[in-house]
Design an enzyme around this catalytic site. Structure first.
Site, PDB file in Angstrom:
ATOM      1  N   HIS A  19      27.264  -8.373 -36.186  1.00 48.77           N
ATOM      2  CA  HIS A  19      27.543  -7.412 -35.117  1.00 48.77           C
ATOM      3  C   HIS A  19      29.033  -7.264 -34.841  1.00 48.77           C
ATOM      4  O   HIS A  19      29.447  -6.288 -34.234  1.00 48.77           O
ATOM      5  CB  HIS A  19      26.710  -7.703 -33.856  1.00 48.77           C
TER       6      HIS A  19
ATOM      7  N   ASP B  94      22.858 -13.171 -38.409  1.00 51.74           N
ATOM      8  CA  ASP B  94      23.970 -12.385 -37.857  1.00 51.74           C
ATOM      9  C   ASP B  94      25.321 -12.810 -38.443  1.00 51.74           C
ATOM     10  O   ASP B  94      26.123 -13.449 -37.766  1.00 51.74           O
ATOM     11  CB  ASP B  94      23.961 -12.547 -36.329  1.00 51.74           C
TER      12      ASP B  94
ATOM     13  N   SER C 203      31.448 -14.523 -30.104  1.00 55.16           N
ATOM     14  CA  SER C 203      30.658 -14.104 -31.251  1.00 55.16           C
ATOM     15  C   SER C 203      31.445 -14.341 -32.518  1.00 55.16           C
ATOM     16  O   SER C 203      32.609 -13.935 -32.617  1.00 55.16           O
ATOM     17  CB  SER C 203      30.332 -12.622 -31.144  1.00 55.16           C
TER      18      SER C 203
HETATM   19  N1  ASP Z   1      26.766 -11.759 -27.991  1.00 59.58           N
HETATM   20  C1  ASP Z   1      28.052 -12.121 -27.455  1.00 59.58           C
HETATM   21  C2  ASP Z   1      29.185 -11.441 -28.181  1.00 59.58           C
HETATM   22  O1  ASP Z   1      28.951 -10.400 -28.750  1.00 59.58           O
HETATM   23  C3  ASP Z   1      28.210 -13.585 -27.395  1.00 59.58           C
HETATM   24  C4  ASP Z   1      27.774 -14.047 -26.061  1.00 59.58           C
HETATM   25  O2  ASP Z   1      27.965 -13.314 -25.103  1.00 59.58           O
HETATM   26  O3  ASP Z   1      27.282 -15.155 -25.965  1.00 59.58           O
HETATM   27  O4  ASP Z   1      30.339 -11.848 -28.127  1.00 59.58           O
END
Ligand code: ASP
Length: 726
Positions: free
Chosen positions: A86, A222, A655
């Site tokens: 992502h 991911d 992330s």
């Molecule tokens: N999913 C979050 C990000 O894209 C990571 C998190 O907030 O724990 O940075």
């Protein structure tokens, strides 16, 4: 009686802000002083110098800020970086077309020559950081007026920066920590030739999609791979075919040994923003007003996009990034509201504030210094909450995911202004601006569908009318609403047919034969101007003044909390600087009678497999590998580990962060948090706040067995005995 018990329980549970063993995002340069002992007691086998050193290669040399808002890490001495799928998504998307759909099919460069450049993407490596508080505050006194104070601080910062980068190609910044009570100089090296090396198909990299986002148990692969290139001297250089793979000072050994519950683990990365020391008023504002309104409008937008994406692959390509961006916040806010409620978050803060007030009143000096903080907060947040809501809602409605053509039209504002100027440089400036707009428009139309956009328009117009009081609506909206008589569908047909900004050919033509009058006449341009006018004339000034006062109060409140809890070690709120969080691999109680274990497996992927559901449609090749149990050295108990959780304190920006074991070996890549504890940006819940990581063995298995790109594994340093039990 019940009330008293409740109050006593609250006091007991009171997470007085300050350090717990699992909570905290620590400053690397202070690990030696504050954390290393506790870390070693919890199993860490190395030293603080191994984590951060300016004298020798250390882990910090292997952790990078990836782009503007993610983390990545070096996993080979040839500049190979792993980050999340992502995080690489936007770049993979940009290289994707219906013919070469790398998002859907995945991408694997078979040689360096096939790696794809990504203009605009940078990778930032921390060279060193240093506490410069004394120098920043030189010449500043307590009773100085805030403007003068700011001017002195700014001048000091300019001098510190100039000195730090003199004679180097480094970039530096002086950043406030502890809400302005301390300052650190951060000196970075920035690389701008970063190429895409590999990515699994979205059906793996985004497996579970928005349904599984923020949720444990999770089965998402991911990750994506990039490579940093440098000039022949190993220095940063603009993209050139002559550049060579960068040699990082340090890269992480990749461990095959895996994890078990209770293992020490740490996350080293770039957490973006937390608000752990905020007053109850702030949390109440977010939880009771801002989040619910944003959840409602985003929920509507997402459902429109999802419905149309399910019908048409081209629409999916156009809207998948947008809907992901919207859904990420939408879902997190729902989780935050619930987890704050479950923790009695506001009541805890209020209980802390009560205790704080008693502490302040017990001493005349403290009363003088801190006596007004809480009452001032109460006063400010009343109006602030309203203005904040108007600002974010106006943006949700007229910004790029609401009335889409208004966002494009609004981007022409600068060109209209330049065209109206009379000075000599005007022509060249306009030319440059039109060139920028040409790129902007290309991007806009690549991700635009008339039918979806019309539906979005109708939905946000209706919600705007219902949620924003008439005296705070934009003039353009009020005129439109009164002529529409509630029938926004007809309005949409009319405006979308009439406007320039819904038609790529017309916009191209406008750019090549620029005529500001045409822009000014356009209904979407008027809509965009009207919304920026409302914000500019009625909101900005008040918000700016309130923000300035809040910044002063926050700083004072932070200092007071630290004085009050002077036997604790405080960690500063996240601010997109490099931090270390540590804790243990650990499951959690999700709800009554439901315990979530720490690890998921490929079997779990297959259990979710459903070709009828886009987010759960496992690629054939992965199904095959599963059926043949062709797991190679990545097999554990006849399965492949996929993701695991731990109680490391992380947030957005973490992330892609390396997840390391007691030996400092890479065991995972952080990518998310579990729903139940997601309020950890405001209040960490030791019982339920868990970070979710991709198990590195799943990434290795996919690279090796699924993609047949074992040559990438050959350049890594593999360590640790596999728990090889086929
Ligand atoms: N999913 C979050 C990000 O894209 C990571 C998190 O907030 O724990 O940075």
């Amino acid at each position: 009686m019940k009330k008293q018990i409740m109050a006593a329980m609250l006091l007991l549970a009171l997470a007085a802000p300050g350090a717990l063993a699992d909570e905290g995002m620590w400053i690397p340069v202070l690990i030696e002083k504050y954390n290393i002992k506790l870390m070693q007691e919890n199993g860490f086998k190395l030293t603080a110098e191994d984590i951060y050193s300016i004298n020798k290669a250390s882990m910090k040399d292997a952790v990078v800020l990836f782009g503007g808002g993610c983390t990545g890490e070096f996993i080979s001495d040839k500049g190979l970086i792993i980050t999340n799928h992502h995080c690489g998504y936007g770049y993979i998307h940009r290289h994707s077309t219906l013919e070469h759909d790398y998002l859907t099919d995945g991408f694997w460069a078979a040689s360096h020559a096939e790696e794809l450049p990504n203009p605009g993407l940078s990778v930032t490596i921390l060279k060193y950081m240093e506490d410069v508080t004394d120098r920043v505050l030189q010449g500043v006194t307590d009773n100085m007026e805030s403007e003068k104070r700011e001017a002195i601080i700014n001048a000091n910062i300019t001098a510190i920066n100039a000195e730090a980068v003199k004679g180097t190609h480094y970039l530096s910044a002086v950043r406030p920590f502890y809400l302005g009570n301390q300052y650190f100089l951060i000196v970075n090296e920035v690389f701008r030739d970063v190429r895409l090396v590999g990515a699994p198909p979205s059906a793996i990299g985004k497996f579970g999609g928005d349904t599984d986002n923020w949720v444990w148990p999770r089965h998402t692969g991911d990750f994506s791979l990039f490579r940093v290139y440098a000039d022949k001297e190993n220095n940063p250089a603009a993209y050139s075919a002559d550049n060579v793979p960068y040699h990082p000072a340090y890269h992480f050994p990749v461990s095959l040994a895996g994890v078990k519950e209770g293992d020490f683990t740490m996350v080293f990365g770039y957490p973006g923003r937390t608000q752990e020391y905020a007053p109850s008023h702030h949390i109440r504002m977010l939880k009771d007003v801002i989040y619910p309104k944003q959840v409602e409008i985003r929920g509507k937008k997402i459902s429109i996009m999802e419905q149309e994406m399910a019908n048409d692959p081209l629409v999916r390509l156009k809207y998948t990034g947008k809907s992901f961006g919207l859904a990420n916040g939408w879902k997190k806010w729902i989780g935050e509201i619930q987890s704050l409620d479950r923790m009695n978050g506001v009541e805890r803060k209020e209980a802390f504030e009560k205790e704080f007030s008693e502490w302040v009143s017990a001493d005349p000096g403290r009363t003088r210094k801190y006596g007004n903080i809480l009452s001032e907060y109460a006063k400010i947040y009343e109006e602030y909450t309203h203005n904040y809501l108007v600002a974010i809602y106006t943006n949700e409605v007229f910004g790029s995911t609401g009335v889409e053509p208004a966002a494009l039209a609004g981007a022409f504002n600068r060109a209209v202004e330049i065209a109206g100027q009379k000075d000599t440089g005007q022509k060249a400036e306009l030319e440059k601006e039109l060139q920028r707009l040409s790129g902007y428009a290309d991007n806009f139309f690549r991700n635009f569908d008339m039918n979806v956009s019309k539906q979005l328009f109708v939905a946000v117009m209706e919600l705007y009318g219902n949620n924003i009081a008439p005296e705070w609506q934009t003039d353009a909206y009020r005129e439109l609403a009164s002529s529409a008589g509630g029938d926004f569908e007809s309005v949409a047909d009319r405006l979308f047919a009439r406007s320039l900004f819904t038609d790529e050919a017309k916009v191209k033509d406008l750019i090549s034969n620029f005529n500001p009058k045409k822009v000014e006449k356009d209904p979407f341009y008027r809509m965009a101007l009207s919304s920026s006018e409302l914000i500019r004339s009625r909101i900005n000034e008040k918000m700016d003044a309130a923000d300035r006062r809040l910044a002063e109060l926050n700083k004072l409140y932070m200092a007071a909390q630290m004085e009050k809890g002077n036997d604790k070690i405080f960690y500063p709120d996240a601010n997109s600087t490099l931090r270390l969080a540590y804790g243990k691999v650990m499951g959690y109680d999700s709800r009554d009678a439901v315990y979530h274990k720490h690890q998921t497996t490929l079997t779990g992927v297959m259990e979710k497999d459903n070709p009828e559901i886009y987010d759960y449609d496992v690629p054939d090749r992965l199904r095959e590998l599963y059926e043949q149990k062709d797991f190679g050295r990545y097999a554990v108990n006849g399965d492949v580990p996929v993701c695991f959780i731990a109680n490391n304190h992380t947030t957005g920006g973490n992330s892609g962060s390396p997840v390391l074991n007691a030996e400092g070996h890479l065991i995972g890549v952080n990518f998310d948090r579990a729903w139940e504890g997601v309020a950890s940006d405001i209040m960490f819940n030791p019982k339920q706040s868990r970070n979710i990581s991709l198990d590195i063995r799943y990434a290795l298995f996919l690279i090796d067995k699924f993609a047949g790109a074992g040559y990438l594994i050959d350049e890594m340093t593999l360590v640790g005995e596999p728990q090889h039990t086929p």
